[in-house]
Design an enzyme around this catalytic site. Structure first.
Site, PDB file in Angstrom:
ATOM      1  CB  SER A 223      42.831  31.360  43.491  1.00 38.78           C
ATOM      2  OG  SER A 223      43.033  31.376  44.695  1.00 38.78           O
ATOM      3  CG  HIS A 448      48.532  32.745  50.952  1.00 43.76           C
ATOM      4  ND1 HIS A 448      48.867  31.423  50.973  1.00 43.76           N
ATOM      5  CD2 HIS A 448      47.447  33.006  49.993  1.00 43.76           C
ATOM      6  CE1 HIS A 448      48.196  30.867  49.790  1.00 43.76           C
ATOM      7  NE2 HIS A 448      47.419  31.637  49.249  1.00 43.76           N
ATOM      8  CG  ASP A 489      39.132  30.999  45.843  1.00 41.89           C
ATOM      9  OD1 ASP A 489      38.908  31.251  47.013  1.00 41.89           O
ATOM     10  OD2 ASP A 489      39.845  31.465  44.969  1.00 41.89           O
TER      11      ASP A 489
END
Lengths: 657, 657
Positions: A223, A448, A489
């Site tokens: 990121s 995640h 992103d």
């Protein structure tokens, strides 16, 4: 939006034999002479940047050349069809001093396992705070080792200086993919016979694009690096904020590039707002003002929000109007356990510069629109939408932003922060306009940890925030002059493949039988999340009416640690799929997670305890002035150039120096 | 492209308590009275369709009502603000005869396991070949069981009758997602410092959209149902071709809807071409002319290509100009082993109707452009691009289209078939224009068997075909009058998460160590597929120069059978990831597949030997007349309405009966 350049001259020159290895000596530098910004770089006219040159002398390994690194390298700049001139002359700078260092790297996993690093001696120079003003192609040439050259083709894009938008609001759904938007729609919006009865706000945007998120030197990004591309027009290396990665040890001396926030403020006096549900020193907010190759320098990042860059002369910056998010530990007094830059109390530092300091949603809602505002609402990342709205007891943790170890119960959501940011910025910026970056950070954070429900909750909160933002802009009569962009992103490999009968799954004792609970194709059925239950929420309307139905989504990531999967909502707070059971990093399925589920071996290295980012292009939704720049398929850097063009930030020779 | 309707009246009426189960009594019929087309259906003005009514009397299970199914149900149609009239009167039809049957289903997995089906008695009527001409909203009402009603809100979209495109070419990448396009770009196009030096053709399209692929009664679709949505504007049930699924046993009596190919031919006399790399009776080509709830009726599908619908009066159809693909077993004489409709030799049947019959690429290239052409190039699915171009010995199988058991070595690719289709259709259609559907079928087929390399090869062949198509249209001066659409019918959960050092992986003996071969983020490095090796190809230029590099892609699907994964190209032909080791369907990792790789347990039911489709919205690329209809996010059915509007196929009252 199209890439506007001819194929660079460097393309054929820089290919070496063993590309694509897991480890690289230095990204973007396949030869022994390195130029940053490297070959194929595009610039906005008048954008500040640093130049870093390096000459490498590998002293062992497959590239060993038995040389000392050249101290007498030279560097020239040539505009197309003009003569090459020394960079010192071109930029009217005195010759920088020669620097020296060495670094080591592993050529591959076998070398790493054998503990045999390759060592490289380096000579280097850096040219600080330069800019190119005239649109067109340039060739930057490093000459070293008696005539070897590394050439970089640079392009200053020929963009108009006319401002077309007063304001830009850039929403970033961190890690958000089309696949996730599809899943969020399924759980929050009711369909009858294949027709959705309500719409996501994103689905109503007039313009759709895809952007390519890859790094400059690896095809998967983080990121920091991807935010740098979106904000500066320069792709970089994983972990870099607003710099190209050089090989030096100092994380603050890498060559910088100016960001959209810095340029907008420097050139127009426009006001900037930064909003995130992450700890505010995290990469996506940080990349607006920080310049370091190590995104982990959180204290310095916070200082950069307030004071800009202080180790080198750089762009003019006096702090954003609004800075809202989590991460109190980088603000409060070190005596309370704060981990701050130079051990200062950053609440005090911001306060001294005239900021209101806000610690909860109540204070946020009552804050004045006339003054700058720092809102820090929790230690670490902010609470997730699902915990704030459904499983509220999970907020009972010692995370108060004051540092007093009480709970941070009264946290705003992304919507409350963003709407207040608009109020303050609209009031304070007047005719100068504003730029707001608003990040739904925990789509990524929850993906995640394979916590799909929380991730989709965050995505739906983002959609609800966008909807409320449009209404707010209309209410204050600034809708038509504001470009709204929604993008991500990077992605995570995620999709939904069917449904899971959790009752049947729980009733089976054998893993191979548990798999029969999965229903694919016609047996996927309909979404029970929007068709059953009776939950309602204080914020927003298009959220699931039931987060815990019998028939859940057969959903997941593709790159995982070991885990136990029961495809049910994790009521006790964000998921912890894997735990370390040895002194070294060796993660196994968390025995407390996914009760009754199917035990699945991971595919990631066993030192990884969570999922990773993926390659996929991510969507871009655009609405407002210049929206037409954002349709079709393009590179992530083109988002920066599109925004810069919309704000009219290009400055040709003679302007803005 | 936006959905043009108000929220239907049925939305609130039809919700029942236990939706979303793995099994359903009958999709789109949550109450005991069923109307097909169901609530929320949109129509093109003048589009033929059938109406099926059913009344259900469940005789056991949770819905048992102790009744006989009502024989005296009534059915009315009411245009908005007009009086409801009996359907027989509205459509000037005589009353259909009452039908009766029964069927059984399982209420959930426990009922299935216990062998306890729920049985339903049914009464039914069908109204055949009707149409609605006046744009606007209609309410269709079934009244049964002494006053119970099932209401369906229907909308005839108000589209212009003006034709804007002479030709439409619809490319379908079966199962193709944005994630796969991103991966294909990575392996076939060289990047220097994050900038691609060449472009995919798809990436150069001016308009990008996303379409939602879900079924009418389940959120995951198959290719039959999704093709039906794209070609007819009607979403349906898994396995359905051009019909809504009723509950009767007869697979050919379900209520039909007219397709874009049928309407274009009937109303304009335009010519149709059908091209696929699948066996040609497969769902995506089949859905253009076949009408059955069972996509497995391959022989009947082939007959429908030539003769249209013969069991009921239906739209006028005399065969496509071009039918190119695989699947010879549905054509050649049953004496040779053919499995044909009514045991006929379909090469003869097509030949009798004036078709050239072509069996290989040489014959294809020499075929006349003046006559209709049937090109069947292999038994089963056509050879994959990777086998035709790199691993050619895999073509040595007994798959000759003649049925003589020799090898089918001289197969054309999608590009050769599509370009020849354009030649024939441009020549034969004259001013009437043409519609071509060209399908890259084995993106899907290779994703199903987790053969990522072959799937991406097929995707790159599709991109190469689109590029060649644009050049061909320009050469014959028909580019500006042709709308080119590229989309998919559904996704597979696929992404790339990094790289794999296959040398390191092969050198490890323990699965947990093998996982260290995976490189994520900065360790993903660059793609070696386009940066190394020296392969070149007779067709196209933007394909990998090396399919077998040391550093491969860490890529995969999310819903799998047990398998062994070594992330390397499968040189011996399409992958077989799992094999059945018991008399019942119980699949384990194929011991001959993925040598040296990591053994991974699947997540799908153990009876599945391959991956499954996913939920994700899929991309739509548009170029040409009406391209502006295809931007943004919309439902799959809107592709049909966009194409129909572009061809000007709407027919209001008085026209086209």
């Amino acid at each position: 939006m199209r890439i506007q350049r001819s194929i660079g001259l460097g393309a054929a020159l820089l290919v070496r034999v063993s590309l694509a290895q897991t480890f690289q000596r230095l990204g973007t530098c396949p030869t022994l002479g390195c130029v940053f910004p490297p070959d194929q770089t595009d610039f906005l006219a008048g954008q500040y940047f640093d130049i870093r040159l390096e000459v490498h002398a590998p002293i062992n390994g497959s590239e060993a050349n038995g040389k000392q690194p050249d101290e007498k390298f030279t560097f020239t700049i040539a505009k197309k069809n003009e003569k090459a001139v020394p960079a010192t002359e071109y930029f009217s700078l005195s010759e920088p001093k020669l620097e020296r260092w060495n670094f080591s790297w592993y050529e591959d996993l076998f070398a790493k396992e054998a503990g045999k690093p390759s060592v490289v001696n380096v000579t280097s120079k850096a040219y600080r705070k330069v800019a190119l003003y005239e649109p067109g192609e340039y060739t930057a040439t490093l000459t070293y080792n008696n005539g070897s050259t590394t050439k970089a083709s640079w392009l200053v894009r020929d963009l108009q200086e006319v401002r077309k938008a007063k304001n830009i609001i850039l929403f970033i759904g961190d890690g958000m993919t089309t696949n996730m938007i599809t899943a969020a729609r399924l759980i929050a919006h009711k369909a009858v016979n294949g027709r959705y009865q309500t719409k996501m706000q994103m689905d109503q945007f007039p313009i759709l694009g895809h952007q390519m998120t890859h790094s400059i030197d690896s095809f998967i990004t983080d990121s920091a690096n991807s935010a740098t591309a979106l904000y500066t027009g320069h792709k970089s290396t994983v972990n870099c904020l607003g710099v190209y990665a050089d090989s030096s040890k100092d994380p603050f001396d890498d060559p910088k590039v100016e960001t959209i926030a810095e340029m907008f403020f420097r050139l127009t006096g426009g006001h900037v707002g930064i909003v995130s549900t992450a700890f505010i020193a995290d990469a996506t907010p940080a990349a607006l003002t920080a310049h370091t190759r190590d995104r982990g320098q959180y204290g310095a990042v916070v200082d950069s929000f307030l004071n800009g860059i202080t180790n080198y002369t750089w762009t003019n910056w006096t702090g954003p109007d609004v800075l809202f998010g989590g991460g109190a530990e980088q603000f409060y007094d070190p005596k309370l356990g704060g981990k701050t830059y130079l051990n200062k109390d950053y609440y005090q530092e911001f306060s001294k510069k005239g900021y209101q300091v806000l610690w909860n949603n109540t204070a946020l809602s009552k804050a004045s629109n006339d003054s700058k505002a720092l809102g820090i609402f929790t230690v670490s990342n902010m609470a997730k939408w699902l915990d704030r709205n459904v499983y509220k007891t999970n907020l009972n943790q010692s995370l108060s932003p004051s540092g007093d170890k009480t709970a941070a119960l009264d946290q705003p959501g992304l919507k409350e922060m963003t709407l207040k940011a608009i109020d303050i910025l609209a009031k304070r910026s007047g005719d100068k306009g504003f730029f707001i970056m608003s990040e739904a950070a925990s789509i990524d954070k929850m993906m995640h940890v394979l916590d799909y429900d929380r991730a989709l909750g965050e995505l739906l909160e983002l959609d609800d925030t966008i909807k409320a933002t449009i209404a707010k802009l209309k209410a204050i009569n600034q809708f038509k002059e504001t470009l709204i962009l929604v993008t991500a992103d990077h992605g995570h490999g995620f999709d939904v493949m069917g449904s899971v009968d959790t009752k049947y799954l729980a009733a089976q004792n054998v893993d191979r039988k548990k798999r029969d609970a999965v229903g694919t194709y016609q047996n996927s059925g309909l979404s029970q999340y929007a068709h059953s239950g009776n939950l309602s929420y204080t914020e927003g309307v298009h959220f699931p009416s039931n987060w815990d139905p019998r028939y859940t989504l057969f959903q997941g990531l593709m790159a995982d640690p070991d885990r136990r999967e029961n495809w049910s909502v994790h009521k006790g707070g964000p998921r912890v799929p894997a735990v370390n059971i040895t002194p070294s990093a060796d993660f196994y399925a968390n025995p407390k997670d996914g009760a009754g589920g199917l035990l699945l071996n991971g595919t990631l290295p066993v030192g990884d305890d969570q999922g990773v980012h993926s390659l996929t292009d991510v969507p871009v939704f655009a609405m407002g002035p210049c929206q037409e720049h954002f349709g079709g398929v393009y590179n992530s850097i083109d988002i920066f150039f599109g925004m810069a063009e919309c704000f009219g930030l290009a400055r040709r020779k003679g302007y803005g120096q």
